[in-house]
Each structure stands twice: as structure tokens, then as C-alpha cells.
Design a protein around this motif. Structure first.
Motif, short mmCIF file in Angstrom:
data_model
loop_
_atom_site.label_atom_id
_atom_site.label_comp_id
_atom_site.label_asym_id
_atom_site.label_seq_id
_atom_site.Cartn_x
_atom_site.Cartn_y
_atom_site.Cartn_z
N GLN A 38 0.83 -1.21 0.00
CA GLN A 38 0.00 0.00 0.00
C GLN A 38 0.87 1.26 0.00
OE1 GLN A 38 -2.91 -0.10 -0.83
NE2 GLN A 38 -4.42 0.71 0.57
N GLN A 39 2.02 1.19 0.65
CA GLN A 39 2.91 2.36 0.68
C GLN A 39 3.43 2.70 -0.71
OE1 GLN A 39 5.91 2.06 3.89
NE2 GLN A 39 4.48 0.64 4.83
N PHE A 40 3.76 1.65 -1.49
CA PHE A 40 4.26 1.93 -2.84
C PHE A 40 3.13 2.42 -3.75
CE2 PHE A 40 7.70 -0.76 -1.28
CZ PHE A 40 8.76 0.07 -1.59
N ALA A 42 0.58 4.22 -2.74
CA ALA A 42 0.38 5.63 -2.37
C ALA A 42 1.43 6.51 -3.02
CB ALA A 42 0.43 5.77 -0.85
N SER A 43 2.66 6.00 -3.07
CA SER A 43 3.74 6.77 -3.69
C SER A 43 3.51 6.91 -5.20
CB SER A 43 5.06 6.08 -3.40
OG SER A 43 6.08 6.58 -4.21
N ILE A 45 0.59 6.98 -6.70
CA ILE A 45 -0.51 7.94 -6.90
C ILE A 45 0.01 9.36 -6.66
CG2 ILE A 45 -2.73 8.72 -6.00
CD1 ILE A 45 -3.40 5.81 -5.41
N ALA A 46 0.85 9.51 -5.63
CA ALA A 46 1.39 10.84 -5.34
C ALA A 46 2.21 11.38 -6.50
CB ALA A 46 2.24 10.79 -4.07
N ASN A 47 2.85 10.46 -7.24
CA ASN A 47 3.73 10.89 -8.33
C ASN A 47 3.08 10.71 -9.70
OD1 ASN A 47 6.47 11.76 -7.32
ND2 ASN A 47 6.09 9.94 -6.09
N ALA A 98 -5.67 2.84 -8.40
CA ALA A 98 -6.90 2.90 -7.60
C ALA A 98 -7.40 1.49 -7.31
CB ALA A 98 -7.97 3.71 -8.32
N MET A 101 -5.10 -0.25 -4.88
CA MET A 101 -5.29 0.29 -3.54
C MET A 101 -6.50 -0.37 -2.87
SD MET A 101 -5.50 4.32 -2.65
CE MET A 101 -7.21 4.58 -3.08
#
Lengths: 130, 136
Positions: A38-40, A42-43, A45-47, A98, A101
Motif C-alpha cells: 500500500q505504501q508503494f 500511495a507513492s 498515486i502521489a507521483n 486505484a 489500492m
């Protein structure tokens, strides 16, 4: 890998003839892999709008197997192949992320719930039905 | 960092997307501004976004995002409007080189990305709540 098999299947494999403490340990590793993935996501999506950024992901099944066999507890992230790349070199697909996630969250939820049930059973075994 | 790390990564993206939206809105609002504080026509701004290491978990580096610089696009379009107070000696007025359709597209892109990052934070929150439930 986006969804692959439903979360339940991997959890079923975990239960095969294992004693409760082992199962609890397996579930804990399952949660760790899910949280790491999930951390990757999120990263990614952030980028989504960062030029040159490449999608990174961990293969859930492989990472879980590695974690269970005691090889390594940390999933290895790798760049995802086969995604269409924009002219600015970014290849993040928001639909894919998405979906991934939601998928990872569902797996986490199921495993957390099962862990909770295990602890409750353990506590029942200790205290007896009250 | 674990699940809390997701919040810092997605949080950095929320800040970046908000800034992108602000810049697009500023460009849209000033697409016809022929005079700024420096007396010249407004210049279009563009946010340059880059990935930045947020923290390292057991598997490797997790990237957040940041606005690197805000670039000013130094081009204008000239329109022949001799009646305009800002017209030069030759009767041409300098207008900012801004295409409202492109700015709208940028604004929508920032908006959607903001939403998705907010959803990622929601997801991390739900997972944290689930792990707290284990102890109950």
C-alpha cells in the motif's frame, strides 16, 4: 499484478494444517506485506504527475511466499512492465493504482479480521466461555 | 513509518496538487491581464513537480512529491489595439500567452489527482482502524 486471486485464497493457503500460533504469525506477515504494498501504491498515486516517474509495485503473492518461508520479511519493489508511458516518461496508470489500492485494503481488512478472531479464540481457550 | 508513511506521502501530493490548481487558477484569472505590478503583461506560471524520497521502509525508498520550482513562461501574444492604454507606440498590446482550455485541463487534472490522493489517505486510515480493531 493488480487483483489476481481474491484475498481469501491466499488466506486459505495459510490455514492448511497450521497450529494457531503459526497461523497468527503468518497473518502478521500477510498484514506486513499488504501494508508495504500500500505504501508503494500511495507513492505511485502521489507521483502521477511527476515527469519520468516509473510505477513501482511489489508482487503480493511472491512477497508473501518469501515472507512465509522466512527468506525475507521485506517485499522487493520493482518497476512494473507493460504500462503505457506518457511522452514525459511517466507511466503511472491511475486506474491501475486505484484498483490496487482497493484490492490491498480489502486483503488487509480480511487478514486483520481473521487475526482478531484468532486472538479471540485464544482468549476463549485461556479463560473459557464467560 | 508503515501506514503512517502513506499519510505523509499522500499528504505531500495533496499539497502539490493544491498548488498546481492555484497556479492554473491564477493563469486563468490573468489570461487577459496586460499590466502587472512590474507594468508588464502577466506571464504564465508552470509548476515543475519532482519525486522526492519521503522515507525508507524495509523494502526500499518510498517517494513523495514536491514542487521543485515555479517556472515563468516568458512569451506573450501581441494584439493590434491602438485604443488600449497599454498599447505601445506601434499600436500593439502585449497579452499573456495563456490558453484557457489548457489551463482548465490542468485544473481538472490537479483536481482528480487531489481526489485520488485523498482516497489513498482514507484507505490508510481505514487500515489503521482495522489494525486497532485486532486488539479489541
Amino acid at each position: 499484478m493488480i487483483g489476481g486471486a481474491p484475498a481469501i485464497e491466499e488466506l486459505e493457503n495459510l490455514t492448511n494444517g497450521t497450529a494457531m500460533p503459526d497461523f497468527i504469525d503468518s497473518l502478521a506477515r500477510f498484514l506486513e506485506v499488504a501494508s508495504s504494498r500500500q505504501q508503494f501504491i500511495a507513492s505511485n498515486i502521489a507521483n502521477a504527475n511527476t515527469p519520468g516517474f516509473k510505477t513501482q509495485d511489489v508482487d503480493f503473492r511472491k512477497s508473501l511466499q518469501a515472507a512465509l518461508s522466512g527468506e525475507t520479511n521485506a517485499p522487493n519493489p520493482s518497476e512494473v512492465a507493460g504500462l503505457s508511458e506518457r511522452p514525459d516518461g511517466n507511466n503511472v496508470s491511475l486506474e491501475r493504482e486505484a484498483l490496487a489500492m482497493a484490492d490491498t485494503e480489502a486483503r488487509f481488512k480480511v487478514a486483520a479480521q481473521m487475526l482478531r478472531i484468532q486472538f479471540r479464540q485464544l482468549s476463549t481457550a485461556i479463560q473459557g466461555e464467560r | 513509518m508503515g501506514l503512517l508513511g502513506i499519510m505523509s506521502v499522500s499528504g505531500s501530493a495533496l499539497a502539490v496538487e493544491r498548488q498546481r490548481a492555484e497556479i492554473a487558477a491564477g493563469n486563468l484569472a490573468n489570461s487577459e491581464s496586460t499590466r502587472g505590478p512590474d507594468g508588464k503583461a502577466y506571464r504564465k506560471n508552470v509548476a515543475v513537480v519532482s519525486a522526492v524520497p519521503a522515507y525508507r521502509n524495509a523494502s526500499g525508498l518510498v517517494s513523495g512529491v514536491q514542487v521543485d520550482t515555479i517556472n515563468t513562461v516568458n512569451s506573450t501574444v501581441r494584439r493590434y489595439e491602438p485604443w488600449h492604454p497599454d498599447a505601445g507606440a506601434d499600436g500593439y498590446v502585449e497579452y499573456p500567452d495563456i490558453n484557457p482550455a489548457m489551463e482548465m485541463a490542468d485544473l481538472m487534472s490537479a483536481d482528480r489527482s487531489f481526489q485520488l490522493n485523498a482516497a489513498a489517505i482514507q484507505s490508510a486510515k481505514a487500515m489503521l482502524a482495522d489494525s486497532l480493531e485486532i486488539a479489541k
